[in-house]
Structures are given as structure tokens and as C-alpha cells.
Design a protein around this motif. Structure first.
Motif, mmCIF file in Angstrom:
data_model
loop_
_atom_site.group_PDB
_atom_site.id
_atom_site.type_symbol
_atom_site.label_atom_id
_atom_site.label_comp_id
_atom_site.label_asym_id
_atom_site.label_seq_id
_atom_site.Cartn_x
_atom_site.Cartn_y
_atom_site.Cartn_z
ATOM 1 N N GLN A 198 23.098 12.516 4.187
ATOM 2 C CA GLN A 198 21.649 12.732 4.109
ATOM 3 C C GLN A 198 20.901 11.406 4.128
ATOM 4 O OE1 GLN A 198 20.559 15.294 0.850
ATOM 5 N NE2 GLN A 198 21.726 17.034 1.649
ATOM 6 N N MET A 199 21.473 10.373 3.559
ATOM 7 C CA MET A 199 20.838 9.055 3.589
ATOM 8 C C MET A 199 20.724 8.538 5.018
ATOM 9 S SD MET A 199 22.119 5.543 1.720
ATOM 10 C CE MET A 199 23.754 5.722 2.466
ATOM 11 N N ASN A 200 21.784 8.702 5.800
ATOM 12 C CA ASN A 200 21.763 8.262 7.191
ATOM 13 C C ASN A 200 20.683 9.004 7.975
ATOM 14 O OD1 ASN A 200 22.987 6.864 9.550
ATOM 15 N ND2 ASN A 200 23.526 8.938 10.164
ATOM 16 N N VAL A 201 20.571 10.299 7.743
ATOM 17 C CA VAL A 201 19.559 11.100 8.432
ATOM 18 C C VAL A 201 18.155 10.703 7.978
ATOM 19 C CG1 VAL A 201 18.669 13.446 8.738
ATOM 20 C CG2 VAL A 201 21.124 13.014 8.875
ATOM 21 N N ALA A 202 17.977 10.499 6.674
ATOM 22 C CA ALA A 202 16.657 10.110 6.157
ATOM 23 C C ALA A 202 16.226 8.743 6.677
ATOM 24 C CB ALA A 202 16.687 10.104 4.630
ATOM 25 N N THR A 229 9.558 5.886 -2.491
ATOM 26 C CA THR A 229 10.100 6.927 -3.360
ATOM 27 C C THR A 229 9.390 8.256 -3.132
ATOM 28 O OG1 THR A 229 10.791 5.321 -5.032
ATOM 29 C CG2 THR A 229 10.453 7.587 -5.771
ATOM 30 N N GLY A 230 8.111 8.188 -2.769
ATOM 31 C CA GLY A 230 7.351 9.410 -2.531
ATOM 32 C C GLY A 230 7.928 10.267 -1.426
ATOM 33 N N VAL A 231 8.266 9.664 -0.292
ATOM 34 C CA VAL A 231 8.779 10.456 0.835
ATOM 35 C C VAL A 231 10.221 10.903 0.576
ATOM 36 C CG1 VAL A 231 9.781 8.649 2.327
ATOM 37 C CG2 VAL A 231 8.664 10.638 3.348
ATOM 38 N N ILE A 232 10.965 10.123 -0.191
ATOM 39 C CA ILE A 232 12.321 10.534 -0.572
ATOM 40 C C ILE A 232 12.249 11.800 -1.434
ATOM 41 C CG2 ILE A 232 14.325 9.887 -1.973
ATOM 42 C CD1 ILE A 232 13.803 6.967 -1.015
ATOM 43 N N ALA A 287 18.780 11.187 -2.998
ATOM 44 C CA ALA A 287 18.544 10.185 -4.045
ATOM 45 C C ALA A 287 19.856 9.616 -4.570
ATOM 46 C CB ALA A 287 17.725 10.792 -5.177
ATOM 47 N N ASP A 288 20.829 10.481 -4.765
ATOM 48 C CA ASP A 288 22.130 10.021 -5.274
ATOM 49 C C ASP A 288 22.840 9.138 -4.241
ATOM 50 O OD1 ASP A 288 21.756 11.361 -7.653
ATOM 51 O OD2 ASP A 288 22.939 13.113 -7.059
ATOM 52 N N GLU A 289 22.776 9.515 -2.976
ATOM 53 C CA GLU A 289 23.424 8.705 -1.936
ATOM 54 C C GLU A 289 22.780 7.326 -1.846
ATOM 55 O OE1 GLU A 289 23.647 10.649 1.840
ATOM 56 O OE2 GLU A 289 24.804 12.355 1.078
ATOM 57 N N ILE A 290 21.452 7.276 -1.952
ATOM 58 C CA ILE A 290 20.749 5.990 -1.907
ATOM 59 C C ILE A 290 21.126 5.141 -3.117
ATOM 60 C CG2 ILE A 290 18.470 4.919 -2.124
ATOM 61 C CD1 ILE A 290 17.366 7.135 -0.340
ATOM 62 N N ALA A 291 21.125 5.752 -4.297
ATOM 63 C CA ALA A 291 21.473 5.009 -5.516
ATOM 64 C C ALA A 291 22.890 4.450 -5.434
ATOM 65 C CB ALA A 291 21.328 5.921 -6.732
ATOM 66 N N GLN A 292 23.813 5.228 -4.882
ATOM 67 C CA GLN A 292 25.197 4.762 -4.752
ATOM 68 C C GLN A 292 25.297 3.610 -3.767
ATOM 69 O OE1 GLN A 292 27.901 6.158 -6.654
ATOM 70 N NE2 GLN A 292 28.661 4.151 -5.990
ATOM 71 N N ALA A 293 24.551 3.695 -2.652
ATOM 72 C CA ALA A 293 24.577 2.611 -1.664
ATOM 73 C C ALA A 293 24.022 1.322 -2.249
ATOM 74 C CB ALA A 293 23.781 3.025 -0.426
ATOM 75 N N PRO A 342 25.405 -3.397 3.010
ATOM 76 C CA PRO A 342 24.613 -4.387 3.747
ATOM 77 C C PRO A 342 23.416 -3.823 4.501
ATOM 78 C CG PRO A 342 26.676 -3.914 4.889
ATOM 79 C CD PRO A 342 26.753 -3.215 3.576
ATOM 80 N N PHE A 343 23.320 -2.494 4.606
ATOM 81 C CA PHE A 343 22.234 -1.911 5.395
ATOM 82 C C PHE A 343 21.027 -1.513 4.554
ATOM 83 C CE2 PHE A 343 25.359 1.489 4.476
ATOM 84 C CZ PHE A 343 24.583 2.313 3.677
ATOM 85 N N ILE A 344 21.104 -1.600 3.214
ATOM 86 C CA ILE A 344 20.028 -1.095 2.362
ATOM 87 C C ILE A 344 19.445 -2.200 1.492
ATOM 88 C CG2 ILE A 344 21.599 -0.356 0.514
ATOM 89 C CD1 ILE A 344 19.731 2.080 0.096
ATOM 90 N N PHE A 345 18.115 -2.162 1.340
ATOM 91 C CA PHE A 345 17.396 -3.138 0.524
ATOM 92 C C PHE A 345 16.416 -2.369 -0.352
ATOM 93 C CE2 PHE A 345 18.583 -4.900 4.577
ATOM 94 C CZ PHE A 345 19.176 -6.122 4.264
ATOM 95 N N LYS A 346 16.395 -2.673 -1.645
ATOM 96 C CA LYS A 346 15.529 -1.988 -2.601
ATOM 97 C C LYS A 346 14.652 -3.002 -3.300
ATOM 98 C CE LYS A 346 15.672 0.786 -6.883
ATOM 99 N NZ LYS A 346 16.548 1.390 -7.907
ATOM 100 N N ALA A 347 13.372 -2.647 -3.485
ATOM 101 C CA ALA A 347 12.450 -3.562 -4.161
ATOM 102 C C ALA A 347 11.334 -2.768 -4.813
ATOM 103 C CB ALA A 347 11.878 -4.565 -3.169
ATOM 104 N N ASP A 348 10.722 -3.372 -5.837
ATOM 105 C CA ASP A 348 9.624 -2.706 -6.533
ATOM 106 C C ASP A 348 8.297 -2.923 -5.834
ATOM 107 O OD1 ASP A 348 11.221 -1.648 -8.597
ATOM 108 O OD2 ASP A 348 11.167 -3.558 -9.685
#
Length: 308
Positions: free
Chosen positions: A86-90, A134-137, A163-169, A175-181
Motif C-alpha cells: 500500500q505504501m508503494n501504491v500511495a 499526514t492528512g492525505v495518508i 500508516a504501518d508500512e510507512i512507519a516501518q520503512a 533509502p526511498f523515504i524521508f520524514k520531516a515535521d
């Protein structure tokens, strides 16, 4: 590692092209292979084409692959595993916000509804990032996605695992995901120009508020603002289903030589064949390459039977 001669009155080559042969891809195409993710059976090794060429079959229409949309490159998993994520699709298959290496939008992102348009659009840029907040997720978890990925994740499916797949990544430091506030922090983590990324998102949010995309004309339904942190950037590679072109064939799917003469008893079908179709994507044909595979396999068999 051995070679064996097989004698037959008829040979039909239907080995699926050469997408999974890195050497042939480098030789026959001009793609940046570091950005291309082959999503297939893994058996497109070019064997059928090399056999056909070795007996004088004309090389024709090589150099093209069926690109589709954004695809995440997880170095710890075989490529096909991401098809059902689902993360890949999102990240890669939604008509939301894409930016290039300069932090700019470059297309109406709803091109994702057409595989060939989406793949070609993504490939025109040196890098592409999909920006999700986070809103669109949360919206896709509650209401469903905008666009699915074939039979793996259906269009409109509620993204209950997203949400769980993103948190695990993030936890695994993929290397493909970046998270920031903040968007500014997101720019720092991705290496995108801070001022430009901030300006792009501000302008995009303005389009969302007014319900009109003044830059690319995207339908207002897909103008979802990027405003609720944490924010995520996904670096997108480009998915590829198969190669096209290889052996020139007649209307009977007989392999032709360099002079356009039929090689008696030799036929090619599917992604090994070129000339009737197979040198373009054909997005109007249900099943894309599968439609021609069905037709050409049957056509080759019927004509082989007549030849015998």
C-alpha cells in the motif's frame, strides 16, 4: 552453462523479450537503468531473440520498454514484492504532488491514470519525489486511494496498512523515504532546494484552496493540499513491465530475414515479435502487451499448423 541443439520442423519463439537481461538492456536501449525497476516474472532474458537473430532473423524495433508509474526501490526486497505494498501504491500511483530534483512540479499528476503517460512523464526528469502529508495518508486510510495498481491493490481500496508500512520503512531507514515535521526540514533531508520546494508547495496549496490548477490544469478533485505534518517525500523510480521489439515478423508472425524474406518454419510471438505491433505501448489495448501476446501466439500456432 551448456548448449544443446534441438531439431524441429517448426519453432515458435515466445520468450518474453529482454527486460531482465541487464547487458542486453544496456546494449539495446538508452534508458538510465539505475532508475528503472523491472516488475515482471524475471524470465525476460532475451533467449528467444538471440536464438532468432542467430539464424538470420532481422533485428527490428528494439530500444523501448513499457514504462508505467512511480515505483519504490527497496534494496532489501525483490522488485515484485512492492506490487502489493500500500505504501508503494500511495507513493507512486496517486494523482497528488510530484516534484523534480529542482523542487518544481512538471506535469498534471493525474497522468498516473495512463501507464504510458505516467512512465514517460517521470522519465523526463532526473529525479522525482512524491510528497505526501499526514492528512492525505489519513484520508486514503479512511476513504480509499485514488488509483490502485492492477489486481494487487484495487482502485478505491481503503489503505488500512499504509500508516504501518510507512512507519516501518522510516524505522528501517529505507533509502526511498524521508520524514520531516516541516517542509524546510524535508528539503534538507532530500537535498531539494529549500526555497523552491517551499514555494512550490505554497503555490500548490493555493491552487487547492481555489480549486483550480493554473500551472497544469489538474482536476480539482486531485488538488489535495500539503499542510499537515509530519510530511513525507518518497523518491520514485520508474516501473517497467517488459521490452518491445526484437524480431521482424510477417502478418502470419513468421520471422523475416534482413531482406524481408520469411525464414521457413520460424515464428515469433509476444514480446519477441515486432512489426505488426510491439514497437509502441498500445495503451488502448486491454492488457497492453498481454493482448498482443494472446493474439500473436494463436496466430503463430495456426500458421505453423498450415506450414506443417
Amino acid at each position: 552453462g551448456t548448449t544443446e541443439d534441438v531439431l524441429a520442423k517448426v519453432v515458435i519463439l515466445a520468450a518474453g523479450g529482454y527486460l531482465n537481461n541487464k547487458e542486453m538492456m544496456a546494449e539495446e536501449t538508452d534508458y538510465d537503468l539505475s532508475r528503472m525497476i523491472p516488475v515482471s516474472s524475471g524470465k525476460g532474458t532475451g533467449d528467444g531473440l538471440r536464438l532468432g537473430w542467430s539464424v538470420g532473423g532481422r533485428k527490428y524495433g528494439t530500444g523501448m520498454a513499457m514504462l508505467f508509474g512511480g515505483y519504490l526501490d527497496d534494496p532489501d526486497q525483490p522488485y515484485f514484492k512492492m506490487m502489493s505494498s500500500q505504501m508503494n501504491v500511495a507513493a507512486g500511483q496517486q494523482p497528488l504532488l510530484w516534484v523534480n530534483e529542482d523542487g518544481n512540479r512538471f506535469v498534471d499528476e493525474s497522468v498516473i491514470y495512463n501507464f504510458s503517460y505516467a512512465g514517460n512523464a517521470l522519465y523526463t526528469q532526473n529525479e522525482v519525489y512524491s510528497i505526501l502529508d499526514t492528512g492525505v495518508i489519513e484520508k486514503m486510510a479512511k476513504d480509499g486511494n485514488f488509483m490502485g495498481l492492477g489486481v494487487y491493490v484495487e482502485r478505491g481500496q481503503k489503505m488500512d496498512k499504509l500508516a504501518d508500512e510507512i512507519a516501518q520503512a522510516v524505522a528501517d531507514d529505507k533509502p526511498f523515504i524521508f520524514k520531516a515535521d516541516t517542509i524546510e526540514e524535508l528539503a534538507e533531508k532530500t537535498g531539494l532546494p529549500k526555497d523552491q520546494l517551499t514555494a512550490t508547495i505554497k503555490r500548490y496549496n493555493g491552487f487547492a484552496a481555489q480549486g483550480e490548477d493554473e500551472d497544469f490544469g489538474k482536476d480539482a478533485e486531485y488538488l489535495v493540499p500539503v499542510e499537515n505534518g509530519p510530511f513525507y517525500a518518497f523518491k520514485l523510480n520508474i516501473g517497467a513491465f517488459c521490452t518491445m521489439g526484437g524480431l521482424k515478423v510477417s502478418v502470419n508472425n513468421e520471422v523475416e530475414d534482413a531482406d524481408g524474406k520469411v525464414i521457413p518454419g520460424l515464428y515469433a510471438a509476444g514480446n519477441d515479435a515486432s512489426g505488426l505491433t510491439g514497437d509502441t505501448y498500445g495503451p488502448n489495448m486491454p492488457g497492453t502487451c498481454a493482448g498482443y501476446a494472446f493474439y500473436s501466439g494463436r496466430n503463430a500456432a495456426l500458421n505453423a499448423q498450415k506450414y506443417l
